[in-house]
Design a protein around this motif. Structure first.
Motif, PDB file in Angstrom:
ATOM      1  N   LEU A 142       0.903  -1.126  -0.170  1.00  0.00           N
ATOM      2  CA  LEU A 142      -0.159  -0.279   0.210  1.00  0.00           C
ATOM      3  C   LEU A 142       0.857   0.996  -0.012  1.00  0.00           C
ATOM      4  CD1 LEU A 142      -2.827   1.299   0.214  1.00  0.00           C
ATOM      5  CD2 LEU A 142      -2.233   1.394   2.630  1.00  0.00           C
ATOM      6  N   MET A 143       0.556   2.147  -1.085  1.00  0.00           N
ATOM      7  CA  MET A 143       1.437   3.220  -0.567  1.00  0.00           C
ATOM      8  C   MET A 143       1.208   4.308  -0.073  1.00  0.00           C
ATOM      9  SD  MET A 143       1.514   5.748  -3.850  1.00  0.00           S
ATOM     10  CE  MET A 143       2.279   4.616  -4.778  1.00  0.00           C
ATOM     11  N   ILE A 144       2.113   4.569   0.665  1.00  0.00           N
ATOM     12  CA  ILE A 144       2.181   5.300   2.158  1.00  0.00           C
ATOM     13  C   ILE A 144       1.347   7.134   1.577  1.00  0.00           C
ATOM     14  CG2 ILE A 144       3.011   6.731   4.646  1.00  0.00           C
ATOM     15  CD1 ILE A 144       4.910   4.206   4.170  1.00  0.00           C
ATOM     16  N   ASP A 145       1.651   7.740   0.726  1.00  0.00           N
ATOM     17  CA  ASP A 145       1.868   8.815   0.785  1.00  0.00           C
ATOM     18  C   ASP A 145       1.340   9.149  -0.881  1.00  0.00           C
ATOM     19  OD1 ASP A 145       1.658  11.967  -0.226  1.00  0.00           O
ATOM     20  OD2 ASP A 145       3.596  12.380   0.843  1.00  0.00           O
ATOM     21  N   ARG A 146       0.339   9.389  -1.546  1.00  0.00           N
ATOM     22  CA  ARG A 146       0.315   9.370  -3.047  1.00  0.00           C
ATOM     23  C   ARG A 146      -0.249  11.281  -3.443  1.00  0.00           C
ATOM     24  NH1 ARG A 146      -2.966   6.070  -5.366  1.00  0.00           N
ATOM     25  NH2 ARG A 146      -3.941   8.169  -5.968  1.00  0.00           N
ATOM     26  N   LYS A 147       0.390  12.173  -2.301  1.00  0.00           N
ATOM     27  CA  LYS A 147      -0.050  13.443  -2.619  1.00  0.00           C
ATOM     28  C   LYS A 147       1.291  13.379  -4.126  1.00  0.00           C
ATOM     29  CE  LYS A 147       0.705  15.483   1.840  1.00  0.00           C
ATOM     30  NZ  LYS A 147       1.145  14.648   1.999  1.00  0.00           N
ATOM     31  N   ASP A 148       1.419  13.081  -4.489  1.00  0.00           N
ATOM     32  CA  ASP A 148       2.398  13.585  -6.304  1.00  0.00           C
ATOM     33  C   ASP A 148       1.897  12.392  -7.370  1.00  0.00           C
ATOM     34  OD1 ASP A 148       3.913  15.509  -5.068  1.00  0.00           O
ATOM     35  OD2 ASP A 148       5.342  14.230  -3.828  1.00  0.00           O
ATOM     36  N   GLN A 149       0.438  11.616  -6.882  1.00  0.00           N
ATOM     37  CA  GLN A 149       0.038   9.798  -7.955  1.00  0.00           C
ATOM     38  C   GLN A 149      -1.146  11.140  -8.467  1.00  0.00           C
ATOM     39  OE1 GLN A 149       1.591   7.205  -8.103  1.00  0.00           O
ATOM     40  NE2 GLN A 149       2.919   8.760  -7.142  1.00  0.00           N
ATOM     41  N   PRO A 150      -1.445  10.893  -9.567  1.00  0.00           N
ATOM     42  CA  PRO A 150      -2.247  10.985 -10.498  1.00  0.00           C
ATOM     43  C   PRO A 150      -4.207  10.616  -9.684  1.00  0.00           C
ATOM     44  CG  PRO A 150      -1.592   9.457 -11.701  1.00  0.00           C
ATOM     45  CD  PRO A 150      -0.428   9.913 -10.412  1.00  0.00           C
ATOM     46  N   TRP A 151      -4.915  10.971  -9.994  1.00  0.00           N
ATOM     47  CA  TRP A 151      -6.094  10.664  -9.474  1.00  0.00           C
ATOM     48  C   TRP A 151      -6.766   8.945 -10.147  1.00  0.00           C
ATOM     49  CZ3 TRP A 151      -6.202  16.207  -9.866  1.00  0.00           C
ATOM     50  CH2 TRP A 151      -6.532  16.518  -7.533  1.00  0.00           C
ATOM     51  N   PRO A 152      -7.094   8.775  -9.654  1.00  0.00           N
ATOM     52  CA  PRO A 152      -7.153   6.814 -10.208  1.00  0.00           C
ATOM     53  C   PRO A 152      -7.854   7.141 -11.508  1.00  0.00           C
ATOM     54  CG  PRO A 152      -7.980   6.971  -7.695  1.00  0.00           C
ATOM     55  CD  PRO A 152      -7.946   8.549  -8.182  1.00  0.00           C
ATOM     56  N   ALA A 153      -7.628   6.664 -12.654  1.00  0.00           N
ATOM     57  CA  ALA A 153      -8.392   6.946 -13.658  1.00  0.00           C
ATOM     58  C   ALA A 153      -9.616   6.211 -13.795  1.00  0.00           C
ATOM     59  CB  ALA A 153      -7.042   6.189 -15.104  1.00  0.00           C
ATOM     60  N   THR A 154     -10.010   5.211 -13.620  1.00  0.00           N
ATOM     61  CA  THR A 154     -11.379   4.588 -13.680  1.00  0.00           C
ATOM     62  C   THR A 154     -11.863   3.911 -12.469  1.00  0.00           C
ATOM     63  OG1 THR A 154     -10.307   1.960 -12.857  1.00  0.00           O
ATOM     64  CG2 THR A 154     -10.225   3.373 -15.687  1.00  0.00           C
ATOM     65  N   ILE A 616       4.506   0.414   2.406  1.00  0.00           N
ATOM     66  CA  ILE A 616       4.450  -0.296   3.120  1.00  0.00           C
ATOM     67  C   ILE A 616       3.751  -2.459   2.811  1.00  0.00           C
ATOM     68  CG2 ILE A 616       3.889   1.341   5.168  1.00  0.00           C
ATOM     69  CD1 ILE A 616       0.928   0.501   5.529  1.00  0.00           C
ATOM     70  N   SER A 617       4.117  -3.568   3.440  1.00  0.00           N
ATOM     71  CA  SER A 617       3.499  -4.586   2.898  1.00  0.00           C
ATOM     72  C   SER A 617       2.299  -4.624   3.722  1.00  0.00           C
ATOM     73  CB  SER A 617       5.043  -5.373   3.712  1.00  0.00           C
ATOM     74  OG  SER A 617       4.056  -6.748   3.333  1.00  0.00           O
ATOM     75  N   LEU A 618       1.104  -5.915   3.127  1.00  0.00           N
ATOM     76  CA  LEU A 618      -0.139  -5.932   3.512  1.00  0.00           C
ATOM     77  C   LEU A 618       0.073  -7.406   3.334  1.00  0.00           C
ATOM     78  CD1 LEU A 618      -2.355  -3.785   1.223  1.00  0.00           C
ATOM     79  CD2 LEU A 618      -1.616  -3.697   3.670  1.00  0.00           C
ATOM     80  N   ASN A 619       1.644  -7.835   3.511  1.00  0.00           N
ATOM     81  CA  ASN A 619       1.788  -9.490   4.519  1.00  0.00           C
ATOM     82  C   ASN A 619       2.058  -9.651   4.933  1.00  0.00           C
ATOM     83  OD1 ASN A 619       4.155 -11.492   4.329  1.00  0.00           O
ATOM     84  ND2 ASN A 619       2.413 -11.886   2.459  1.00  0.00           N
ATOM     85  N   GLU A 620       1.078 -10.448   5.823  1.00  0.00           N
ATOM     86  CA  GLU A 620       1.008 -10.515   7.612  1.00  0.00           C
ATOM     87  C   GLU A 620       2.170 -11.340   7.570  1.00  0.00           C
ATOM     88  OE1 GLU A 620      -0.996 -12.847  10.969  1.00  0.00           O
ATOM     89  OE2 GLU A 620      -1.660 -12.705   9.457  1.00  0.00           O
ATOM     90  N   GLU A 621       2.694 -11.914   7.891  1.00  0.00           N
ATOM     91  CA  GLU A 621       4.246 -12.264   7.715  1.00  0.00           C
ATOM     92  C   GLU A 621       5.564 -11.355   7.880  1.00  0.00           C
ATOM     93  OE1 GLU A 621       7.979 -16.145   7.475  1.00  0.00           O
ATOM     94  OE2 GLU A 621       6.216 -15.324   5.856  1.00  0.00           O
ATOM     95  N   ALA A 622       5.679 -10.203   6.698  1.00  0.00           N
ATOM     96  CA  ALA A 622       6.183  -9.088   6.955  1.00  0.00           C
ATOM     97  C   ALA A 622       6.124  -8.369   7.260  1.00  0.00           C
ATOM     98  CB  ALA A 622       6.486  -9.144   5.007  1.00  0.00           C
TER      99      ALA A 622
END
Length: 721
Positions: A142-154, A616-622
């Motif tokens: 999961l991306m932590i900071d999306r400020k510089d990302q575009p709005w979702p296209a779909t 950040i990882s969404l894998n439980e072990e990690a």
């Protein structure tokens, strides 16, 4: 400051991630502007176009910048709008100026209403995922900071983004030891409460969000304050209000007492305690009792505050009792409450040296406050930062301290006059700061009272959140050679604001238009430079605690540039440059052997690594491995053998209003007791400075990395004025 002034709407959104109903989305009523808001916007535009330091016309070009700022303020992480929404809204990019000038705010309100719909839709989707569960063996991130990302296209892309956010919420609770049933219950309630809060957003909130997009599109430190926000700003400057003396919070829809102010009506009554829930508020001895369950917290607070010596009645559901427990009624007479936590305070530290112990005084100043109303009324005991510090200096000299540290960390500024007066306490008569107005006229602010109140070794501790008046003071101490500046480079706010009451301009007896905090000048150091954009560079630096690209003047899109003018006519009163090599050497030697300082460096490096990776990882072990490492760092910070689920600072996956109040208060107490590594080292540096003044140039008087010990704590105003 900019985050505070966006309005309640952003605080509501920041408190949640997803929420809503199970199947059909129940949209809140569409918000509509009222006539007084449209008039306030037009009046503000007239002032900004004529009297702002960076006065620019409200035209299509500015409208385009306002449009971008508005969307950025509503959806900074690109979580709610789709790119197709942005494309559709863009037809109004150059119409926001017309909306203000024609007093027709339908366009900005339509944007806000669409934003609310998108938020609620994302919340609805998030809640629908709770009965499905998640696969934590997948290697997702999961991306932590999306400020510089575009709005979702779909739409599909947006839903996948929210699936990961909900999955992360679930995983945090799972790692904290909760089972699936408990997790689903917590998140379902969280999202439901968030949906209810969304429905409490008012027209005034939407208007304030839009107006601050307009003001900040001109310059970052110009802001609109609605009537309620203006009242809170005034309280923060005078450090007093009329009320019952209770700090309130919202827990589970109830206004709950978090703290009782000593000496206030609530505390003196003996009838209230922490954790009590306020379910009703009545005015006077016989006024009707309003049911405040489910109210916004600021609405409840407004109902409890009132005129001096007036009566307010509270319907109380006692702490830890169920909703069916009989209530009790408490009648209180309102009184003036002093906000002591925001006032100057002092402590005396004992530093172990080779020759014995040395006493160093530390004055912590959270803001440059001033009770302007009391001053105008001729009150000789009016409250101000410089006057409180002067009193504390009397006490510290009586305690025979040998060095003094002024702690301005997280001090965002305040009164320019107080910055000048505070500087005078240490350098005496002379120029402190220069200001240049929009016409290019330069004036010099001087301290003209008696000589300095303290002429011993002096240090100023700053960080990235030290701004404005804090920078004026630190820069003047540095330019005069009066003392050491220690810490991180400061914020970089070199502008002067004034507060204009729109109601006074419109000659309204009742406040309905609010206030405009407007930049009218730029200030310059006595050496001719400015703190604008670059801030104050410390003589002895500490590692940055955050990302300078995300916080500080340089993080804004449109800051005023750095520049220089002619130096003022001033004469340095000292010179610290000769002692710096020795002080730096002692500092480096000490911190290399200080485990607390090294642990701090490790935590800062880890935080920087997370910011750089931005996932950040969404894998439980990690995540379990990451959590174990974080607990180890936490244990080192607390000086404990271990830090686990029983530690109040461990990540429990809960939001602030989901914890038991007792646990939240325990966490606060633990945080307050954490060793302040940077303050301790700054005290040691001041002790070293005293040693050099005494001629101890061979070995540092505080060379050992031992923590200074607090021997005395002094509240502001402990001496008679």
């Amino acid at each position: 400051m900019r985050q505070k002034l966006i309005g309640l709407v952003l605080a509501v959104m920041a408190a949640t991630q997803v929420a809503a109903a199970d199947t059909e989305t129940a949209y809140p009523p569409l918000l509509k502007p009222v006539a007084q808001e449209a008039k306030a916007a037009h009046l503000a535009a007239e002032l900004l176009s004529r009297f702002h330091y960076k006065a620019i016309p409200l035209d299509d070009a500015l409208s385009s910048r306002v449009f971008d700022q508005y969307l950025k303020s509503l959806d900074p992480e690109k979580l709610y709008f789709l790119q197709s929404d942005i494309d559709r809204l863009a037809v109004d990019r150059t119409r926001l100026d017309d909306a203000i000038l024609t007093e027709d705010l339908r366009v900005p309100f339509e944007i806000f209403n669409l934003y609310e719909r998108r938020v609620l839709e994302r919340m609805t989707y998030g809640r629908s995922l709770l009965h499905k569960g998640f696969d934590f063996e997948r290697n997702e991130t999961l991306m932590i900071d999306r400020k510089d990302q575009p709005w979702p296209a779909t739409e599909a892309g947006s839903l996948d983004l929210w699936r990961k956010r909900v999955k992360n919420d679930w995983l945090r609770l799972k790692l904290a030891g909760q089972d699936d049933a408990a997790i689903a219950k917590v998140l379902d309630k969280r999202y439901d409460n968030a949906a209810k809060r969304l429905g409490k957003i008012s027209s005034a909130d939407a208007f304030q969000a839009f107006m601050n997009a307009y003001t900040m599109a001109i310059e970052p430190h110009t802001n609109y304050l609605g009537p309620r926000a203006a009242e809170e700003f005034d309280i923060s400057m005078r450090l007093s209000l009329v009320g019952i003396g209770a700090v309130l919070t919202e827990i589970d829809g109830y206004t709950t007492i978090r703290e009782l102010v000593p000496g206030g009506p609530a505390s003196l009554s003996g009838q209230l305690k922490v954790g009590d829930r306020i379910v009703g508020v009545g005015q006077g001895t016989k006024g009707p009792m309003d049911d405040v369950v489910g109210w916004r917290l600021d609405d409840t607070v407004a109902a409890i505050r009132g005129a001096m010596n007036s009566t307010v009645r509270l319907d109380i559901l006692p702490a830890d009792n169920g909703p069916d427990t009989p209530n009790k009624s408490v009648s209180l007479v309102r009184n003036t409450i002093t906000i002591k936590d925001s006032a100057a305070k002092a402590k005396v530290y004992s530093v172990a040296t080779g020759a014995g112990k040395r006493l160093i005084g530390v004055i912590t100043l959270p803001s440059f406050y001033e009770d302007v109303d009391a001053l105008r009324k001729g009150d000789k005991d009016y409250r101000s930062a410089a006057r409180d510090v002067a009193r504390l200096l009397q006490d510290l000299k009586a305690q025979k301290v040998e060095g003094l540290l002024i702690d301005l960390r997280n001090n965002g500024g305040g009164s320019l006059r107080e910055a000048v007066d505070l500087t005078g306490l240490f350098v005496g008569k002379g120029p402190v700061v220069q200001t240049r107005n929009a016409k290019g006229e330069i004036s010099v602010e001087k301290y003209a009272d008696a000589g300095p109140a303290w002429d011993g070794p002096l240090g100023v501790l700053i960080n990235r959140s030290s701004a404005s008046a804090s920078e004026i003071f630190a820069a003047a101490i540095q330019d005069y050679g009066r003392g050491l500046v220690i810490g991180e480079p400061s914020f970089g706010k070199g502008t002067v604001q004034t507060v204009a009451s729109l109601d006074q301009i419109a000659r309204n007896a009742t406040p309905v238009f609010g206030e405009l905090k407007m930049t009218i000048a730029q200030f310059f150091r006595v050496n001719g430079g400015t703190t604008q954009l670059r801030g104050v560079t410390p003589d002895i630096g500490y590692p940055p605690s955050g990302d300078d690209t995300q916080f500080g003047e340089s993080s804004f899109d449109n800051p005023l540039p750095w520049t220089r003018i002619k130096a003022a006519d001033y004469a340095p009163v000292g010179d610290v440059t000769a002692s710096l090599p020795r002080l730096l050497a002692w500092h480096e030697s000490r911190v290399q052997r200080d485990p607390d300082y090294q642990n701090l460096l490790e935590r800062l490096a880890k935080a920087q690594e997370l910011r750089k990776n931005n996932v950040i990882s969404l894998n439980e072990e990690a995540r379990r491995k990451e959590r174990a490492a974080a607990e180890k760092r936490l244990a080192a910070m607390l000086g404990a053998a271990e830090a686990g689920a029983g530690n109040p600072l461990s990540d429990d996956g809960l939001q602030f209003d989901e914890r038991k109040l007792s646990k939240d208060l325990a966490a606060q107490k633990t945080r307050e007791g954490i060793n302040d590594v940077l303050l301790n080292e700054s005290v040691n540096i001041l002790s070293d400075s005293v040693a050099l003044k005494e001629g101890q140039s061979q070995t540092a008087a505080s060379a050992l990395p031992a923590r200074p010990v607090v021997v005395t704590a002094l509240p502001a105003g402990s001496s008679k004025p």
